[in-house]
Design a protein around this motif. Structure first.
Motif, PDB file in Angstrom:
ATOM      1  N   ASN A 129       9.890   7.474  38.040  1.00 27.51           N
ATOM      2  CA  ASN A 129       9.931   8.808  37.444  1.00 27.51           C
ATOM      3  C   ASN A 129       9.566   8.779  35.961  1.00 27.51           C
ATOM      4  O   ASN A 129      10.274   9.323  35.111  1.00 27.51           O
ATOM      5  N   LEU A 130       8.430   8.154  35.656  1.00 30.31           N
ATOM      6  CA  LEU A 130       7.940   8.116  34.284  1.00 30.31           C
ATOM      7  C   LEU A 130       7.579   9.525  33.834  1.00 30.31           C
ATOM      8  O   LEU A 130       6.976  10.297  34.576  1.00 30.31           O
ATOM      9  N   ASN A 131       7.940   9.861  32.610  1.00 28.16           N
ATOM     10  CA  ASN A 131       7.677  11.202  32.085  1.00 28.16           C
ATOM     11  C   ASN A 131       6.204  11.318  31.682  1.00 28.16           C
ATOM     12  O   ASN A 131       5.820  10.994  30.559  1.00 28.16           O
ATOM     13  N   MET A 132       5.368  11.777  32.610  1.00 32.66           N
ATOM     14  CA  MET A 132       3.938  11.911  32.354  1.00 32.66           C
ATOM     15  C   MET A 132       3.339  12.926  33.316  1.00 32.66           C
ATOM     16  O   MET A 132       3.938  13.287  34.330  1.00 32.66           O
ATOM     17  N   VAL A 133       2.148  13.386  32.985  1.00 33.90           N
ATOM     18  CA  VAL A 133       1.358  14.216  33.895  1.00 33.90           C
ATOM     19  C   VAL A 133       0.311  13.307  34.529  1.00 33.90           C
ATOM     20  O   VAL A 133      -0.539  12.753  33.835  1.00 33.90           O
ATOM     21  N   ALA A 202       3.519  21.225  34.379  1.00 30.98           N
ATOM     22  CA  ALA A 202       3.640  19.771  34.497  1.00 30.98           C
ATOM     23  C   ALA A 202       3.931  19.136  33.140  1.00 30.98           C
ATOM     24  O   ALA A 202       4.719  18.190  33.034  1.00 30.98           O
ATOM     25  N   ILE A 203       3.309  19.652  32.090  1.00 37.06           N
ATOM     26  CA  ILE A 203       3.556  19.131  30.743  1.00 37.06           C
ATOM     27  C   ILE A 203       5.012  19.337  30.347  1.00 37.06           C
ATOM     28  O   ILE A 203       5.635  18.465  29.723  1.00 37.06           O
ATOM     29  N   ARG A 204       5.571  20.459  30.706  1.00 37.71           N
ATOM     30  CA  ARG A 204       6.947  20.785  30.332  1.00 37.71           C
ATOM     31  C   ARG A 204       7.988  20.082  31.219  1.00 37.71           C
ATOM     32  O   ARG A 204       9.175  20.049  30.882  1.00 37.71           O
ATOM     33  N   HIS A 205       7.558  19.531  32.331  1.00 33.59           N
ATOM     34  CA  HIS A 205       8.505  18.908  33.267  1.00 33.59           C
ATOM     35  C   HIS A 205       8.968  17.552  32.753  1.00 33.59           C
ATOM     36  O   HIS A 205       8.161  16.717  32.356  1.00 33.59           O
ATOM     37  N   GLY A 207       9.693  14.317  33.614  1.00 29.56           N
ATOM     38  CA  GLY A 207       9.614  13.302  34.652  1.00 29.56           C
ATOM     39  C   GLY A 207       8.196  13.219  35.201  1.00 29.56           C
ATOM     40  O   GLY A 207       7.253  13.753  34.617  1.00 29.56           O
ATOM     41  N   MET A 208       8.051  12.541  36.332  1.00 34.17           N
ATOM     42  CA  MET A 208       6.733  12.381  36.931  1.00 34.17           C
ATOM     43  C   MET A 208       6.222  13.708  37.487  1.00 34.17           C
ATOM     44  O   MET A 208       6.797  14.271  38.423  1.00 34.17           O
ATOM     45  N   ALA A 209       5.134  14.215  36.914  1.00 36.08           N
ATOM     46  CA  ALA A 209       4.501  15.449  37.391  1.00 36.08           C
ATOM     47  C   ALA A 209       3.146  15.062  37.965  1.00 36.08           C
ATOM     48  O   ALA A 209       2.225  14.699  37.227  1.00 36.08           O
ATOM     49  N   PHE A 210       3.030  15.128  39.270  1.00 33.96           N
ATOM     50  CA  PHE A 210       1.817  14.694  39.958  1.00 33.96           C
ATOM     51  C   PHE A 210       1.016  15.907  40.435  1.00 33.96           C
ATOM     52  O   PHE A 210       1.553  16.792  41.103  1.00 33.96           O
TER      53      PHE A 210
END
Length: 350
Positions: A129-133, A202-205, A207-210
């Motif tokens: 769950n890396l914080n990235m898009v 996704a940017i605001r999430h 965690g991992m935003a796929f």
């Protein structure tokens, strides 16, 4: 022919809340094939960052190898960037994020870079769950090496060479949900009205935003018989609903058709407002989201929109209790606290 953008811009271009125009979010001129769907995705990223008023120097773009992995050159030219080796973008993104959590991380990959050589890295960056898009520009073929079928090419689809693909496709969106990604969406490069709010959310999430984006290859995979062609995708799209991103203190103006609405709250007070079209689907329920994808696949449709979101997501930083201060800002005293502290740490393991 030049690949440099002209410096002149209209002096009255619209500015965002930090005073930037879209010029500050652009990159070099694209060298991809004219009409490539990847360029539309790059434009959507530019628009999303502009509308969210993100400072370009607070963005890091990471990619692997492939047509898709060339695209960070074409957006956010004033941001940090790293073009890694084939399939290894998630490792670089993990290291960079753990060293500096203050940046917005975009991982840009393709169906070959992720679903083939990079599959192992894809699996583990999601479960952590890396914080990235994480955006996959999915065209179902290897565009850099003359259009061979990739692992996401649908069984029976016909590429430019005219041979039907005999193998089942890897469904990256379904796999991401199964692996525990806390934000999963799917879109089409030709649908900017849907893609831009998804990228903003996704940017605001945390965690991992796929986001899996079907992006037709106009040179090698846009022929009759290809399930990744523009005509096929447009004819077989089924959206979960109309998607709008609502900033924390922003105004939203939306015209809805008949149906039901769902307001999905984000951790920072912003929201995704969904006008639900898929009635047997709950975006906060993993089982419901996975089922909706499989039902669409059985019908031969491509389900797009927000598929799943976990509003209680805990990213890798929270799991590992990492430093809130970027490592390059820590002083020598903080990095080397002395032998007494080391002895105390060691004593805790005895």
């Amino acid at each position: 022919m030049t690949y440099l953008r002209p410096l002149f811009r209209h002096p009255r271009l619209p500015r965002n809340t930090i005073g930037y125009t879209k010029k500050e979010y652009e990159g070099a001129l694209s060298t991809l094939c004219a009409g490539c769907g990847h360029d539309s995705i790059s434009a959507a990223i530019v628009q999303a960052c502009f509308e969210l008023s993100i400072e370009p120097h607070k963005v890091a773009k990471l990619s692997g190898i492939g047509c898709s992995s060339k695209t960070p050159t074409y957006f956010l030219g004033n941001s940090h960037g790293f073009n890694s080796v084939h399939g290894r973008m998630p490792s670089v993104a993990t290291g960079a994020s753990l060293a500096n959590r203050d940046l917005v991380y975009f991982g840009v990959s393709g169906d070959g870079d992720t679903a083939s050589i990079g599959m192992g890295q894809f699996v583990h960056v999601i479960r952590r769950n890396l914080n990235m898009v994480y955006i996959v520009m999915n065209n179902g073929c290897y565009g850099l090496t003359k259009g061979q079928d990739s692992a996401t090419a649908d069984a029976g689809s016909v590429g430019k060479a005219g041979t039907p693909n005999p193998f089942e496709a890897i469904d990256l969106a379904s796999l991401a949900i199964e692996l525990g990604a806390s934000f999963v969406a799917q879109s089409f490069s030709g649908d900017k009205q849907q893609l831009i709010p998804l990228i903003k959310a996704a940017i605001r999430h945390p965690g991992m935003a796929f986001i899996n984006v079907v992006s037709p290859c106009v040179t090698f995979n846009n022929n009759k018989g290809s399930t990744k062609s523009y005509d096929y995708v447009r004819e077989h799209l089924e959206a979960t609903g109309t998607v709008d991103f609502v900033p924390e203190k922003g105004e939203i103006r939306v015209a809805y058709e008949k149906g039901t609405d769902a307001l999905i709250s984000m951790h920072d007070g912003s929201s995704l407002l969904l006008h639900k079209l898929a009635q047997e689907w709950d975006p906060n329920n993993r089982i419901s989201a996975a089922g909706a994808l499989q039902q669409a696949r059985v019908r031969g449709e491509i389900l797009t929109g927000l598929l799943y979101l976990n509003p209680l997501s805990q990213d890798l930083h929270a799991t590992l209790h990492t430093s809130a201060t970027p490592l390059n800002r820590l002083s020598e005293k903080e990095l080397c606290p002395g032998s007494a502290v080391l002895e105390e740490v060691n004593a805790g393991f005895r």
